[in-house]
Design a protein around this motif. Structure first.
Motif, PDB file in Angstrom:
ATOM      1  N   GLY A 103       0.999  -0.963  -0.026  1.00 41.33           N
ATOM      2  CA  GLY A 103      -0.079   0.108   0.161  1.00 41.33           C
ATOM      3  C   GLY A 103       0.711   1.281  -0.007  1.00 41.33           C
ATOM      4  N   PHE A 104       0.544   2.184  -0.861  1.00 39.88           N
ATOM      5  CA  PHE A 104       1.347   3.347  -0.837  1.00 39.88           C
ATOM      6  C   PHE A 104       0.695   4.507  -0.113  1.00 39.88           C
ATOM      7  N   VAL A 105       1.537   4.923   0.795  1.00 39.73           N
ATOM      8  CA  VAL A 105       0.879   5.910   1.882  1.00 39.73           C
ATOM      9  C   VAL A 105       2.210   6.992   1.813  1.00 39.73           C
ATOM     10  N   SER A 106       1.987   7.901   3.076  1.00 40.42           N
ATOM     11  CA  SER A 106       2.538   8.973   2.977  1.00 40.42           C
ATOM     12  C   SER A 106       3.876   8.898   3.514  1.00 40.42           C
ATOM     13  N   GLY A 107       4.193   8.246   4.427  1.00 38.15           N
ATOM     14  CA  GLY A 107       5.415   8.006   4.870  1.00 38.15           C
ATOM     15  C   GLY A 107       5.327   6.555   5.893  1.00 38.15           C
ATOM     16  N   THR A 108       6.506   6.391   6.385  1.00 33.66           N
ATOM     17  CA  THR A 108       6.726   5.272   7.224  1.00 33.66           C
ATOM     18  C   THR A 108       5.624   5.310   8.652  1.00 33.66           C
ATOM     19  N   SER A 109       5.463   6.539   9.261  1.00 30.12           N
ATOM     20  CA  SER A 109       4.503   6.520  10.397  1.00 30.12           C
ATOM     21  C   SER A 109       3.011   5.919   9.857  1.00 30.12           C
ATOM     22  N   MET A 110       2.641   6.426   8.712  1.00 28.17           N
ATOM     23  CA  MET A 110       1.338   5.694   8.113  1.00 28.17           C
ATOM     24  C   MET A 110       1.693   4.302   7.817  1.00 28.17           C
ATOM     25  N   ALA A 111       2.657   3.899   7.350  1.00 32.40           N
ATOM     26  CA  ALA A 111       2.870   2.543   7.061  1.00 32.40           C
ATOM     27  C   ALA A 111       2.817   1.761   8.185  1.00 32.40           C
ATOM     28  N   ASN A 112       3.562   2.296   9.451  1.00 34.13           N
ATOM     29  CA  ASN A 112       3.505   1.700  10.717  1.00 34.13           C
ATOM     30  C   ASN A 112       1.985   1.359  11.216  1.00 34.13           C
ATOM     31  N   LEU A 113       1.266   2.151  10.774  1.00 34.68           N
ATOM     32  CA  LEU A 113      -0.183   2.366  11.465  1.00 34.68           C
ATOM     33  C   LEU A 113      -1.004   1.352  10.706  1.00 34.68           C
ATOM     34  N   CYS A 114      -0.579   1.244   9.430  1.00 37.86           N
ATOM     35  CA  CYS A 114      -1.285   0.069   8.494  1.00 37.86           C
ATOM     36  C   CYS A 114      -0.773  -1.121   9.019  1.00 37.86           C
ATOM     37  N   GLY A 115       0.407  -1.468   9.319  1.00 38.07           N
ATOM     38  CA  GLY A 115       0.967  -2.703   9.656  1.00 38.07           C
ATOM     39  C   GLY A 115       0.484  -3.067  11.051  1.00 38.07           C
ATOM     40  N   LEU A 116       0.286  -2.380  11.776  1.00 36.77           N
ATOM     41  CA  LEU A 116       0.187  -2.475  13.426  1.00 36.77           C
ATOM     42  C   LEU A 116      -1.613  -2.774  13.246  1.00 36.77           C
ATOM     43  N   SER A 117      -2.196  -2.048  12.442  1.00 30.70           N
ATOM     44  CA  SER A 117      -3.628  -2.346  12.158  1.00 30.70           C
ATOM     45  C   SER A 117      -3.942  -3.652  11.895  1.00 30.70           C
ATOM     46  N   ALA A 118      -3.174  -3.992  10.671  1.00 32.23           N
ATOM     47  CA  ALA A 118      -3.418  -5.459  10.190  1.00 32.23           C
ATOM     48  C   ALA A 118      -3.036  -6.598  11.267  1.00 32.23           C
ATOM     49  N   ALA A 119      -1.984  -6.246  12.137  1.00 35.05           N
ATOM     50  CA  ALA A 119      -1.583  -6.899  13.061  1.00 35.05           C
ATOM     51  C   ALA A 119      -2.644  -7.439  14.187  1.00 35.05           C
ATOM     52  N   ARG A 120      -3.520  -6.168  14.451  1.00 25.67           N
ATOM     53  CA  ARG A 120      -4.240  -6.244  15.592  1.00 25.67           C
ATOM     54  C   ARG A 120      -5.368  -7.146  15.016  1.00 25.67           C
ATOM     55  N   PHE A 121      -5.903  -6.633  13.643  1.00 27.30           N
ATOM     56  CA  PHE A 121      -6.992  -7.361  13.131  1.00 27.30           C
ATOM     57  C   PHE A 121      -6.748  -8.905  13.115  1.00 27.30           C
ATOM     58  N   HIS A 122      -5.574  -9.365  12.445  1.00 25.15           N
ATOM     59  CA  HIS A 122      -5.278 -10.879  12.426  1.00 25.15           C
ATOM     60  C   HIS A 122      -5.226 -11.639  13.657  1.00 25.15           C
ATOM     61  N   LEU A 123      -4.285 -11.096  14.839  1.00 26.37           N
ATOM     62  CA  LEU A 123      -4.340 -11.651  15.882  1.00 26.37           C
ATOM     63  C   LEU A 123      -5.493 -11.941  16.563  1.00 26.37           C
ATOM     64  N   LEU A 124      -6.475 -10.732  16.667  1.00 25.43           N
ATOM     65  CA  LEU A 124      -7.658 -10.969  17.022  1.00 25.43           C
ATOM     66  C   LEU A 124      -8.566 -11.974  16.473  1.00 25.43           C
ATOM     67  N   LYS A 125      -8.328 -11.796  15.219  1.00 25.44           N
ATOM     68  CA  LYS A 125      -9.329 -12.865  14.463  1.00 25.44           C
ATOM     69  C   LYS A 125      -8.773 -14.398  14.861  1.00 25.44           C
ATOM     70  N   ASN A 126      -7.656 -14.600  15.240  1.00 22.46           N
ATOM     71  CA  ASN A 126      -7.293 -15.760  15.429  1.00 22.46           C
ATOM     72  C   ASN A 126      -7.605 -16.140  17.040  1.00 22.46           C
ATOM     73  N   LEU A 127      -8.222 -15.174  17.615  1.00 25.01           N
ATOM     74  CA  LEU A 127      -8.784 -15.424  19.027  1.00 25.01           C
ATOM     75  C   LEU A 127     -10.146 -15.183  18.815  1.00 25.01           C
ATOM     76  N   ASP A 128     -10.717 -15.605  17.706  1.00 26.69           N
ATOM     77  CA  ASP A 128     -12.171 -15.433  17.232  1.00 26.69           C
ATOM     78  C   ASP A 128     -12.947 -14.236  17.874  1.00 26.69           C
TER      79      ASP A 128
END
Ligand code: PLP
Length: 470
Positions: free
Chosen positions: A142-167
C-alpha cells in the motif's frame, strides 16, 4: 477580468509555469553554495508572508516571485550534498522530473477509475519492491505518505489478524472487551511506532518492553515466551545508530507460535538492496509486515511510504472502507491498501526512481552511503573525535571529550551554513548525529565536513563558545 477567464488565460499562455521553471533552475544551480540551513536574515525575511488574506486576486506572477525571493532562501538545502540531519535523503533528478509532469496530471490515486495509470504503476512498484527486498510472492503493498502511516497500517493489520485468531472480529465487535493482545517492543523502537500503538489503543503501560544492547538491538535472550496473541516490533535501521535487529532468530520464534512480526524499516530496509550490506537484513523476509520509505534512502521526493504485508486479506480487511459511491473495478484499487481514499498518485515517483537506478544503481547508491559513513568515521577518529556507534550502515554518532563541548560543536556547525547535522542522546550522553543518505554527498563533501569538525573543535576549545566570529 473574471477569475475563470484569468485562469484560462494562465493555462493558455503558460507564463507562470515558465516562471516557476526558471526559479526552480536557479535553485538547483545554487544548491551547492547556498547556506545548508537558512541564515538569520533569510529566516527573518519570512515576515514577508505575514499578510492578511487578500480580498482581490493577487497575480500569479507576484505569488511565484514572492515564494522564490523569500521562500527559496528559507529552505533547508536538503537536495544538496551536506545536509546530514535526521534521516532525510535527497531527490534523484528523474523523480523530480516525473513529479512535475504528474503534478500537472493531478490524479486522484484512490481508485482505478480515478487514475488508471496510478493503479498500474502501483502494481509495478509492488512487484519490484518484492523483488528488491526478496519478500514472499503473496505480499501486497500500500502506498502511503511515510513510514509513520505505513506502521499504522501494519500494526492495524496485525491487530486484526491476531484478534481474528482469538475469535474476535474487531471490525464488527470493536476494541471494547476484546481479548488482550501482547505487544512486545524493545525500548529503542522509533517514536512513530509508540505513537501508532497509542492511536490503536495500546498505551505505553500495556506494552512489554524488552531491553536492547548498546547498539540499540533487541536482546533476543530477553524475549518472553511468545504465543499467538503476540505482536513483536522490530527495526531495520535504528534512527541513532543505524543498527538492525536479529530478524532471523526472532521471526523463527514468532512463526513457530503464530505471532506477528512487524519490521519498521523506514530507511534501513534498503540495506537489503546492497550486496555488501544485505547481511544486515538477514531473515527479514520471514516477518509478516514491513514499513519502508522511498523518501529516505531511495531518494524519492517526500510523501513516499510503503506498507508491505504478506497477508493480503488481513491488510485489506483491517483498512476496510465501503461506501455506496465507491466503485471497485476488476483492476487494482489503491485505496484498498491504505487508510486514505483520495490520495496523491505517489507511486509515480517511486516507479521512476527504481526504473532509473535499476537494482545495480540502487545497490551502488545505498552502498555509497555506507562508504561515506565509514570515511567520516575514520576521518573524525583521526582528529580525535570519538565514534560512539558501530558504523554498520549510514549513521555516525560522534562525541567530543565532554558533553558540553559536543553540544557547542553541534551549535557551531549548525550556524556555519556549510553543513547541517543534529544532536541526539545515546545511552544518556549528548552526541552528534550524522546521517548520510543523499545521492549528492561526495567524498569531497565528507572531507569538507571533517575539516569543519576540526575548525569547530578548535574554535570551541579556544573561545569556549560556538560563535563563528566571537
Ligand atoms: C523516519 C522514520 C520513521 C517515520 O517515518 P516517516 O516517513 O517520517 O513518517 C519511522 N521509523 C524510523 C526508523 C524512521 O527512521
Amino acid at each position: 477580468m473574471a477569475i475563470q477567464e484569468q485562469m484560462l488565460e494562465e493555462l493558455k499562455n503558460k507564463e507562470i509555469f515558465e516562471q516557476a521553471r526558471s526559479c526552480a533552475y536557479e535553485y538547483i544551480d545554487g544548491i551547492e553554495v547556498m547556506d545548508v540551513f537558512p541564515s538569520k536574515s533569510s529566516l527573518e525575511n519570512m515576515i514577508s508572508f505575514d499578510q492578511t488574506l487578500p480580498k482581490e486576486s493577487v497575480s500569479a506572477k507576484e505569488i511565484i516571485e514572492q515564494l522564490h525571493e523569500f521562500g527559496s532562501p528559507a529552505t533547508i538545502a536538503q537536495t544538496g550534498g551536506r545536509y546530514f540531519g535526521f534521516v532525510n535523503g535527497g531527490a534523484v533528478p528523474v523523480s523530480l522530473g516525473v513529479k512535475w509532469l504528474s503534478d500537472v496530471w493531478d490524479q486522484c490515486g484512490g481508485l482505478y477509475l480515478t487514475s488508471p495509470i496510478n493503479a498500474k504503476l502501483e502494481t509495478v512498484c509492488e512487484n519490484w519492491l518484492k523483488e528488491i527486498f526478496n519478500l514472499p510472492k503473496e505480499t501486497i503493498a500500500g502506498f502511503v505518505s511515510g513510514t509513520s502511516m505505513a506502521n499504522l497500517c501494519g500494526l492495524s493489520a496485525a491487530r486484526f489478524h491476531l484478534l481474528k485468531n482469538l475469535d474476535w472480529d474487531i471490525n464488527e465487535d470493536g476494541l471494547n472487551g476484546a481479548p488482550e493482545l501482547r505487544i512486545i517492543a524493545h525500548d529503542q523502537v522509533h517514536a512513530s511506532v509508540k505513537k501508532t500503538l497509542a492511536m490503536l489503543g495500546y498505551g505505553k503501560k500495556s506494552i512489554e518492553w524488552i531491553p536492547s544492547d548498546n547498539q540499540g538491538k533487541l536482546i533476543v535472550e530477553e524475549l518472553p515466551k511468545l504465543d499467538r496473541s503476540c505482536l513483536v516490533l522490530l527495526q531495520a535501521g535504528n534512527a541513532n545508530t543505524g543498527s538492525f535487529d536479529y530478524f532471523d532468530q526472532v521471526c523463527d520464534l514468532a512463526n513457530e507460535v503464530g505471532a506477528w512480526v512487524h519490521i519498521d524499516g523506514a530507511f534501513g530496509l534498503w540495506a537489503a538492496a546492497s550486496k555488501s550490506l544485505s547481511h544486515l537484513t538477514k531473515g527479514m523476509e520471514k516477518a509478516s509486515s514491513w514499513a519502508v520509505d522511498g523518501h529516505k534512502t531511495l531518494n524519492t521526493p517526500y510523501d513516499s511510504g510503503v506498507i508491505l504485508c504478506r497477508h493480503p486479506d488481513v491488510l485489506i480487511s483491517s483498512l476496510q472502507a465501503t461506501g455506496e459511491y465507491i466503485i471497485y473495478s476488476e483492476q487494482r484499487d489503491p485505496l484498498l491498501y491504505t487508510p486514505e481514499l483520495s490520495k496523491r498518485s505517489r507511486a509515480i515517483e517511486l516507479w521512476a526512481t527504481m526504473k532509473y537506478l535499476g537494482t545495480k544503481g540502487i545497490d551502488e547508491m545505498v552502498t555509497a552511503f555506507h562508504l561515506r559513513a565509514k570515511q567520516l568515521e575514520k576521518g573524525l577518529e583521526e582528529i580525535g573525535f570519538q565514534i560512539v556507534n558501530d558504523v554498520v550502515f549510514n549513521q555516525v554518532l560522534v562525541a567530543s571529550e565532554s558533553e558540553e563541548k559536543t553540544k557547542l560543536i553541534i551549535e557551531y556547525i549548525q550556524k556555519s551554513g556549510e553543513c547541517w547535522l543534529g544532536g541526539s542522546t545515546w545511552q544518556g550522553k549528548a552526541v552528534i548525529r550524522v546521517s548520510i543518505c543523499s545521492w549528492m554527498t561526495t567524498e569531497n563533501d565528507i572531507k569538507r565536513t571533517i575539516e569543519l569538525f576540526k575548525t569547530a573543535e578548535m574554535t570551541v576549545s579556544k573561545n569556549g563558545n560556538p560563535d563563528i566570529n566571537p
